[in-house]
Design an enzyme around this catalytic site. Structure first.
Site, PDB file in Angstrom:
ATOM      1  N   GLY A 157     -44.829  22.763  22.371  1.00 37.27           N
ATOM      2  CA  GLY A 157     -44.294  23.717  23.346  1.00 37.27           C
ATOM      3  C   GLY A 157     -45.109  24.994  23.366  1.00 37.27           C
ATOM      4  O   GLY A 157     -45.509  25.483  24.431  1.00 37.27           O
ATOM      5  N   TYR A 158     -45.386  25.531  22.194  1.00 40.84           N
ATOM      6  CA  TYR A 158     -46.142  26.781  22.108  1.00 40.84           C
ATOM      7  C   TYR A 158     -47.558  26.577  22.643  1.00 40.84           C
ATOM      8  O   TYR A 158     -48.034  27.347  23.493  1.00 40.84           O
ATOM      9  CB  TYR A 158     -46.178  27.267  20.649  1.00 40.84           C
TER      10      TYR A 158
END
Ligand SMILES: NC(=O)c1ccc[n+]([C@@H]2O[C@H](COP(=O)([O-])OP(=O)(O)OC[C@H]3O[C@@H](n4cnc5c(N)ncnc54)[C@H](O)[C@@H]3O)[C@@H](O)[C@H]2O)c1
Length: 255
Positions: A157-158
């Site tokens: 996600g990051y």
């Protein structure tokens, strides 16, 4: 300290209550700019503002969740009406996510990472750019990350959100290249901030070890080192670079 002349400039710094955003705001204030700190943490905003007020420059605070467009748009309008113009936007608000492989990555964490780290940057650009275009002048700096170039394991996600910030920056750089508005991003490796220290508590030790080992300078960076690069990127001296990703990785980046 090298000082760029930012007198008369009005800067919005998102995530300005902490870490890189706070240090960037301090540096811009010291260079003569007026600064509006945007953050969703009311408590930290108050603390940041009172510590920065000691510099006796003009400072404004706005409680804003960058993932909510109405809040972003209203804050931009308030800053413009208070100061008359907006010249600088530093998009530093961001969150780190859980550390897990894709097959176990929590769905809500993926959504939140993208909402804050990528959509939040888009929202702030979308809401603030019209004020810059009106005056034919603007400097935007977006905080991406080395993870957006390389993809850090256990951080889908990051990493994906930060890769999106690079693509968004390149797009806006081209869209506004002839308008006087310049848009760049920074891709730091590990920087010693509250986010970094919180990640240390949660990140598997082997992963942290491998990320640190990738940095040839053999240390993490400081938020002040990021602020120094931001100070140049938001100044008039930065005039022939746009849509670019600037390295700040102690030698880790190979492209
Ligand atoms: N610290 C690092 O190692 C590192 C490395 C590369 C990139 N970055 C990026 O730099 C930026 C700043 O990171 P930092 O280390 O200073 O983090 P930090 O956690 O120390 O500060 C981030 C600030 O953003 C604010 N924020 C979070 N979500 C928000 C939201 N929805 N709306 C408004 N404000 C919000 C927080 O309240 C906080 O004040 C982030 O985008 C981060 O991803 C950090």
């Amino acid at each position: 300290m090298n000082v760029y002349d930012l007198r008369g400039r009005v800067a919005v710094v998102t995530g300005g209550a902490n870490g890189i955003g706070f240090h960037a705001a301090k540096r811009l204030l010291e260079s003569g700019a007026s600064v509006s700190l945007w953050d969703h943490s009311t408590e930290r905003l108050g603390e940041a503002a009172s510590s920065l007020r000691a510099t006796e420059r003009t400072i404004d605070v706005q409680v804003v969740d960058v993932s909510v467009y109405e809040q972003v748009e209203e804050a931009a309008a308030r800053v413009s009406s208070a100061f008359g113009h907006i010249d600088i936007l530093v998009n530093s608000a961001g969150i780190s996510g859980p550390f897990a492989r894709c097959d176990e990555y929590p769905l809500d964490a993926w959504d939140r990472q993208l909402a804050v780290n990528l959509t939040g940057v888009f929202y702030c650009c979308r809401a603030v750019l019209p004020y810059m275009l009106r005056n034919g002048y603007g400097r935007v700096v977006n905080l991406s990350s080395m993870s957006g170039k390389e993809g850090n394991p256990m951080s889908s996600g990051y990493s994906a959100s930060k890769a999106g910030v690079i693509a968004l920056t390149k797009t806006l750089g081209k869209e506004y290249a002839t308008t006087g508005v310049i848009v760049n991003c920074i891709t730091p490796a590990l920087i010693d901030t509250p986010m970094h220290r919180a990640s240390l508590q949660r990140m598997p030790e082997a992963l942290m070890h491998s990320l640190k080992a990738k940095i040839p300078m053999n240390r993490v960076g400081t938020p002040d080192e990021v602020a120094k690069m931001i100070a140049w990127l938001v100044s008039e001296d930065c005039s022939f670079s746009t849509g670019a990703a600037f390295d700040l990785s102690g030698g880790r980046a190979t492209y």
